[in-house]
Design a protein around this motif. Sequence first.
Motif, PDB file in Angstrom:
ATOM      1  N   VAL A 126       0.832  -1.204   0.000  1.00 45.44           N
ATOM      2  CA  VAL A 126       0.000   0.000   0.000  1.00 45.44           C
ATOM      3  C   VAL A 126       0.869   1.258   0.000  1.00 45.44           C
ATOM      4  N   VAL A 127       1.928   1.248   0.811  1.00 46.36           N
ATOM      5  CA  VAL A 127       2.832   2.412   0.870  1.00 46.36           C
ATOM      6  C   VAL A 127       3.498   2.637  -0.478  1.00 46.36           C
ATOM      7  N   GLN A 128       3.920   1.564  -1.121  1.00 44.92           N
ATOM      8  CA  GLN A 128       4.561   1.699  -2.433  1.00 44.92           C
ATOM      9  C   GLN A 128       3.593   2.271  -3.458  1.00 44.92           C
ATOM     10  N   ALA A 129       2.348   1.788  -3.430  1.00 47.26           N
ATOM     11  CA  ALA A 129       1.347   2.309  -4.367  1.00 47.26           C
ATOM     12  C   ALA A 129       1.048   3.772  -4.079  1.00 47.26           C
ATOM     13  N   ALA A 130       0.947   4.125  -2.806  1.00 45.48           N
ATOM     14  CA  ALA A 130       0.677   5.518  -2.448  1.00 45.48           C
ATOM     15  C   ALA A 130       1.819   6.419  -2.883  1.00 45.48           C
ATOM     16  N   LEU A 173      -0.209   6.772 -11.787  1.00 42.86           N
ATOM     17  CA  LEU A 173      -1.469   6.161 -11.380  1.00 42.86           C
ATOM     18  C   LEU A 173      -1.579   4.699 -11.799  1.00 42.86           C
ATOM     19  N   ASP A 174      -0.585   4.229 -12.529  1.00 39.67           N
ATOM     20  CA  ASP A 174      -0.628   2.831 -12.974  1.00 39.67           C
ATOM     21  C   ASP A 174      -0.073   1.936 -11.861  1.00 39.67           C
ATOM     22  N   GLN A 175      -0.822   1.803 -10.793  1.00 36.51           N
ATOM     23  CA  GLN A 175      -0.414   1.026  -9.618  1.00 36.51           C
ATOM     24  C   GLN A 175      -1.304  -0.213  -9.498  1.00 36.51           C
ATOM     25  N   ARG A 176      -0.672  -1.311  -9.034  1.00 37.19           N
ATOM     26  CA  ARG A 176      -1.409  -2.554  -8.851  1.00 37.19           C
ATOM     27  C   ARG A 176      -1.176  -3.074  -7.426  1.00 37.19           C
ATOM     28  N   LEU A 177      -2.244  -3.464  -6.812  1.00 38.49           N
ATOM     29  CA  LEU A 177      -2.178  -4.089  -5.493  1.00 38.49           C
ATOM     30  C   LEU A 177      -2.660  -5.529  -5.621  1.00 38.49           C
ATOM     31  N   GLU A 178      -1.729  -6.465  -5.451  1.00 42.79           N
ATOM     32  CA  GLU A 178      -2.066  -7.877  -5.611  1.00 42.79           C
ATOM     33  C   GLU A 178      -2.600  -8.497  -4.317  1.00 42.79           C
ATOM     34  N   LEU A 179      -2.612  -7.711  -3.264  1.00 42.22           N
ATOM     35  CA  LEU A 179      -3.013  -8.243  -1.967  1.00 42.22           C
ATOM     36  C   LEU A 179      -4.471  -8.690  -1.985  1.00 42.22           C
ATOM     37  N   GLN A 180      -4.683  -9.958  -1.596  1.00 43.15           N
ATOM     38  CA  GLN A 180      -6.031 -10.503  -1.457  1.00 43.15           C
ATOM     39  C   GLN A 180      -6.136 -11.110  -0.057  1.00 43.15           C
ATOM     40  N   ALA A 181      -6.785 -10.411   0.829  1.00 44.25           N
ATOM     41  CA  ALA A 181      -6.916 -10.890   2.205  1.00 44.25           C
ATOM     42  C   ALA A 181      -8.263 -10.465   2.759  1.00 44.25           C
ATOM     43  N   GLN A 217      -9.975   0.744  -5.408  1.00 44.68           N
ATOM     44  CA  GLN A 217     -11.086   1.569  -5.880  1.00 44.68           C
ATOM     45  C   GLN A 217     -10.642   3.017  -6.083  1.00 44.68           C
ATOM     46  N   MET A 218      -9.822   3.529  -5.138  1.00 45.34           N
ATOM     47  CA  MET A 218      -9.339   4.905  -5.271  1.00 45.34           C
ATOM     48  C   MET A 218      -8.467   5.053  -6.506  1.00 45.34           C
ATOM     49  N   ILE A 219      -7.610   4.041  -6.740  1.00 43.63           N
ATOM     50  CA  ILE A 219      -6.741   4.100  -7.925  1.00 43.63           C
ATOM     51  C   ILE A 219      -7.578   4.081  -9.195  1.00 43.63           C
ATOM     52  N   SER A 220      -8.582   3.198  -9.186  1.00 44.15           N
ATOM     53  CA  SER A 220      -9.464   3.116 -10.358  1.00 44.15           C
ATOM     54  C   SER A 220     -10.154   4.458 -10.606  1.00 44.15           C
ATOM     55  N   TYR A 221     -10.624   5.091  -9.519  1.00 44.76           N
ATOM     56  CA  TYR A 221     -11.304   6.372  -9.657  1.00 44.76           C
ATOM     57  C   TYR A 221     -10.342   7.447 -10.146  1.00 44.76           C
ATOM     58  N   LEU A 222      -9.122   7.449  -9.578  1.00 48.72           N
ATOM     59  CA  LEU A 222      -8.122   8.448  -9.999  1.00 48.72           C
ATOM     60  C   LEU A 222      -7.736   8.240 -11.460  1.00 48.72           C
ATOM     61  N   GLN A 223      -7.643   7.003 -11.868  1.00 47.89           N
ATOM     62  CA  GLN A 223      -7.328   6.728 -13.270  1.00 47.89           C
ATOM     63  C   GLN A 223      -8.442   7.236 -14.181  1.00 47.89           C
ATOM     64  N   ALA A 224      -9.700   7.036 -13.749  1.00 48.29           N
ATOM     65  CA  ALA A 224     -10.828   7.523 -14.535  1.00 48.29           C
ATOM     66  C   ALA A 224     -10.814   9.043 -14.604  1.00 48.29           C
ATOM     67  N   MET A 225     -10.510   9.697 -13.475  1.00 49.04           N
ATOM     68  CA  MET A 225     -10.426  11.158 -13.466  1.00 49.04           C
ATOM     69  C   MET A 225      -9.298  11.649 -14.370  1.00 49.04           C
ATOM     70  N   ALA A 226      -8.186  10.908 -14.319  1.00 46.57           N
ATOM     71  CA  ALA A 226      -7.053  11.307 -15.152  1.00 46.57           C
ATOM     72  C   ALA A 226      -7.401  11.175 -16.629  1.00 46.57           C
ATOM     73  N   GLN A 227      -8.090  10.097 -16.976  1.00 46.48           N
ATOM     74  CA  GLN A 227      -8.495   9.926 -18.372  1.00 46.48           C
ATOM     75  C   GLN A 227      -9.472  11.020 -18.797  1.00 46.48           C
ATOM     76  N   ALA A 228     -10.405  11.392 -17.900  1.00 45.00           N
ATOM     77  CA  ALA A 228     -11.361  12.451 -18.223  1.00 45.00           C
ATOM     78  C   ALA A 228     -10.640  13.785 -18.399  1.00 45.00           C
ATOM     79  N   ALA A 229      -9.660  14.016 -17.516  1.00 41.41           N
ATOM     80  CA  ALA A 229      -8.906  15.264 -17.609  1.00 41.41           C
ATOM     81  C   ALA A 229      -8.136  15.322 -18.916  1.00 41.41           C
ATOM     82  N   GLN A 230      -7.567  14.186 -19.330  1.00 37.25           N
ATOM     83  CA  GLN A 230      -6.837  14.157 -20.592  1.00 37.25           C
ATOM     84  C   GLN A 230      -7.784  14.390 -21.772  1.00 37.25           C
ATOM     85  N   ALA A 231      -8.994  13.796 -21.675  1.00 35.11           N
ATOM     86  CA  ALA A 231      -9.969  13.992 -22.760  1.00 35.11           C
ATOM     87  C   ALA A 231     -10.382  15.447 -22.853  1.00 35.11           C
TER      88      ALA A 231
END
Length: 284
Positions: free
Chosen positions: A222-226, A234-242, A255-269
């Motif tokens: 989580v720290v590395q992704a943050a 924003l191209d971060q992956r968390l493989e943790l399944q617990a 979910q936050m990464i997914s949302y930020l990626q969507a916002m980034a794509q919208a901003a680019q558009a």
Amino acid sequence: MQRLNNVSVGAKLTGGFLLIALLVIGVAGVGFFGMQSVDAELEGLFADELQHTAEMGRIDAAFYALQGEIHLAALQPDQLARRQQLAAGRIAEIDQQFALVSAKALSAEEAAELDKIRAAWPLYQQAIAAIFAQLQARDDAGAQQAILADGSFTQNGATLAAAIDQMTTLNERSAATARDDADATQNNARAFLLVAALLGFALALGLGIAISRSITAPLGQVVQAAGGIAEGDLDQRLELQARDELGQLAAAFRQMISYLQAMAQAAQAIAANDLPADVTPRSD
């Protein structure tokens, strides 16, 4: 490790401390009852050896006191009755101590010496009775001759003295062996306790490392992704399944990464004049 990931952090910490406490109690319990057993064994061992040593010591003292009474009776005929009484007391004491020694578990060497004593002791008492009879008959010279000559009194007395000394020596040797056995038992007990303590420490350390890794490894992801998001990646992956709190944190972070990626794509558009880009807020 995967099983630990399915346990809540609170349960991990509580369970870890509980297991370590149980390990400490277990090692302490093993040490306590182990030392109690050793103490009981040593106490019984020393009690037997000390009692045997004391019995042989009383026999030795009473035997030489008996010889003294015989010599004094020959030198002081006027105190014959008192010397006879004292001699009878010594003989009774020796008989009592011999009975106690005979009831013990003896080695083959001790049993052989005891057989010599059993053979010589009645003959020695007969010689004493004969000497007292001579003294009562006023045959002082004959009594002194019986004491000093190489007769039954002297020969059987020498046999008894040698056998008693040998049994005392054997008993001292047995006591030394018992002491060595006691030292070996104590050393074995200490070694066992040391091994138990080391095993307990190793188990506690291994448990602590396992619990620590089950917490720090997911947090590290989580720290590395943050950190990557903070740097604009924003191209971060968390493989943790617990199923624990850290797994829930990782799911929320995805979910936050997914949302930020969507916002980034919208901003680019929008930056590319693609105004119809659809931006859906995740909160009111």
